[in-house]
Design a protein around this motif. Sequence first.
Motif, PDB file in Angstrom:
ATOM      1  N   ASP B  40       0.838  -1.206   0.000  1.00 52.53           N
ATOM      2  CA  ASP B  40       0.000   0.000   0.000  1.00 52.53           C
ATOM      3  C   ASP B  40       0.870   1.252   0.000  1.00 52.53           C
ATOM      4  N   GLU B  41       1.923   1.189   0.801  1.00 54.46           N
ATOM      5  CA  GLU B  41       2.784   2.350   0.903  1.00 54.46           C
ATOM      6  C   GLU B  41       3.584   2.549  -0.381  1.00 54.46           C
ATOM      7  N   GLN B  42       4.037   1.447  -0.950  1.00 52.60           N
ATOM      8  CA  GLN B  42       4.742   1.519  -2.229  1.00 52.60           C
ATOM      9  C   GLN B  42       3.853   2.163  -3.287  1.00 52.60           C
ATOM     10  N   LEU B  43       2.605   1.720  -3.303  1.00 54.17           N
ATOM     11  CA  LEU B  43       1.637   2.260  -4.266  1.00 54.17           C
ATOM     12  C   LEU B  43       1.447   3.754  -4.047  1.00 54.17           C
ATOM     13  N   PHE B  44       1.319   4.139  -2.772  1.00 51.39           N
ATOM     14  CA  PHE B  44       1.150   5.550  -2.443  1.00 51.39           C
ATOM     15  C   PHE B  44       2.331   6.381  -2.967  1.00 51.39           C
ATOM     16  N   ARG B  45       3.533   5.893  -2.694  1.00 52.23           N
ATOM     17  CA  ARG B  45       4.738   6.606  -3.137  1.00 52.23           C
ATOM     18  C   ARG B  45       4.794   6.689  -4.664  1.00 52.23           C
ATOM     19  N   ASP B  46       4.462   5.580  -5.272  1.00 52.92           N
ATOM     20  CA  ASP B  46       4.515   5.523  -6.734  1.00 52.92           C
ATOM     21  C   ASP B  46       3.516   6.508  -7.348  1.00 52.92           C
ATOM     22  N   PRO B 188      -1.869   9.686   4.727  1.00 55.97           N
ATOM     23  CA  PRO B 188      -2.475   8.457   5.227  1.00 55.97           C
ATOM     24  C   PRO B 188      -1.751   7.968   6.485  1.00 55.97           C
ATOM     25  N   VAL B 189      -2.508   7.399   7.381  1.00 55.11           N
ATOM     26  CA  VAL B 189      -1.964   6.942   8.655  1.00 55.11           C
ATOM     27  C   VAL B 189      -0.884   5.884   8.440  1.00 55.11           C
ATOM     28  N   LYS B 190      -1.121   5.007   7.486  1.00 53.11           N
ATOM     29  CA  LYS B 190      -0.219   3.873   7.276  1.00 53.11           C
ATOM     30  C   LYS B 190       1.219   4.297   7.008  1.00 53.11           C
ATOM     31  N   THR B 191       1.395   5.325   6.200  1.00 50.70           N
ATOM     32  CA  THR B 191       2.754   5.704   5.855  1.00 50.70           C
ATOM     33  C   THR B 191       3.327   6.711   6.840  1.00 50.70           C
ATOM     34  N   GLY B 192       2.475   7.559   7.373  1.00 53.28           N
ATOM     35  CA  GLY B 192       2.940   8.576   8.311  1.00 53.28           C
ATOM     36  C   GLY B 192       3.941   9.527   7.689  1.00 53.28           C
ATOM     37  N   ALA B 193       3.909   9.638   6.371  1.00 50.25           N
ATOM     38  CA  ALA B 193       4.909  10.454   5.674  1.00 50.25           C
ATOM     39  C   ALA B 193       4.259  11.586   4.915  1.00 50.25           C
ATOM     40  N   ASP B 194       5.033  12.601   4.632  1.00 53.20           N
ATOM     41  CA  ASP B 194       4.570  13.743   3.864  1.00 53.20           C
ATOM     42  C   ASP B 194       4.481  13.373   2.386  1.00 53.20           C
ATOM     43  N   PRO B 195       3.511  13.933   1.671  1.00 50.02           N
ATOM     44  CA  PRO B 195       3.389  13.606   0.253  1.00 50.02           C
ATOM     45  C   PRO B 195       4.413  14.290  -0.632  1.00 50.02           C
ATOM     46  N   ALA B 196       5.638  14.407  -0.155  1.00 49.85           N
ATOM     47  CA  ALA B 196       6.682  14.999  -1.000  1.00 49.85           C
ATOM     48  C   ALA B 196       7.128  13.981  -2.044  1.00 49.85           C
ATOM     49  N   PRO B 197       7.630  14.469  -3.185  1.00 49.93           N
ATOM     50  CA  PRO B 197       7.889  13.547  -4.287  1.00 49.93           C
ATOM     51  C   PRO B 197       9.104  12.659  -4.056  1.00 49.93           C
ATOM     52  N   GLY B 198       8.932  11.384  -4.339  1.00 47.04           N
ATOM     53  CA  GLY B 198      10.053  10.455  -4.394  1.00 47.04           C
ATOM     54  C   GLY B 198      10.808  10.278  -3.100  1.00 47.04           C
TER      55      GLY B 198
END
Lengths: 203, 203
Positions: B40-46, B188-198
Amino acid sequence: MRTVADGAWGGCKRYYQIAEPSFVSSVEEILRLPSSRSSDEQLFRDLMDRFTVLAEACSRFSQEVYRRTGTSVETDTKEMIERNLGIARSVFGKQSLETLATIYLYNSVGFDELRSALGPISFTFLRGKLRQLEKEGFVQRDDSSRGQSARFSLTHKGKMIARLGEPVFLYLRLVGGWRDAAPESTPPVKTGADPAPGGARQT
Amino acid sequence: MRTVADGAWGGCKRYYQIAEPSFVSSVEEILRLPSSRSSDEQLFRDLMDRFTVLAEACSRFSQEVYRRTGTSVETDTKEMIERNLGIARSVFGKQSLETLATIYLYNSVGFDELRSALGPISFTFLRGKLRQLEKEGFVQRDDSSRGQSARFSLTHKGKMIARLGEPVFLYLRLVGGWRDAAPESTPPVKTGADPAPGGARQT
């Protein structure tokens, strides 16, 4: 480094399958025009073609996002509508779009300058709006500025939305007449034609 | 036939120059995560990477429109802000965005179905809103339907806006958590990360 945008300028494809019935009447109208059209009209047609290509690209992009996330537009319509309504109401609520678009154009802007640009808007309302947009992660205060002299700019998320949304504004401006004082939702007077794609050169 | 969208899927370029300070903290956070991240997180990042590519493409597109029309963002800032405000207020006025997005998803929709989908909205208000959107050239009544059974769909211009604007909604939905019930403006809670690119794959 090749980017998506380069592809758009490489060649001007046209997508007749999304043309509306008004497209036919616009072609008929164009056939009655003098054969040597003004360069303004050529530019208008050319830009329209490019907007059509971009819109097609955006549509394919969205389809791919739906596919990758396992979302079916057909079966999940109700859920999607609810999500879109939620986004439209929370993110694009009263004056949010105007505020974001204006900060984007200024890049970095002070409170008074922003308030002046937005026209009749109360101090309290704008302060609340900026706090809301900060909380939602679209706007940030520039590090070196605090208090009265605080300057505001878009965060990464805010800039992403501004970049993705800018062509919508440009398209509406173009079909309303680029240089007209008041934005209209009708095609420019000069061409008198519908903004259907590639209409000028089809017979 | 090669389109802009094909380019977007051909390779995932990243544009670090538009990354915000929060990008650095998101990288640090990701470095603390277990090395085997969920799919899920990979997909989000991608998908985030792809949105960044599309936003960059949209930005270049807009710059090209400005260039072709002889508009300078730097010197014409005030005029551009006025035009954008006019568009935001007339086209994206109260409930317009919601109505257009909903008709777009339905493709063709009856009055009652549309009113039900839009939630608490009065008969009179929606009738007026549809008339306004018809007048502005975004919405049309389907030929075969009249009166009580009238069905509404988007015109070419309406579909252009919907297609150009759809990624904005999808981006906001993605950074708010694709499957969450309520749209939020937080990652998203799962990643806990900012939507910054790459961010996920940079060290």
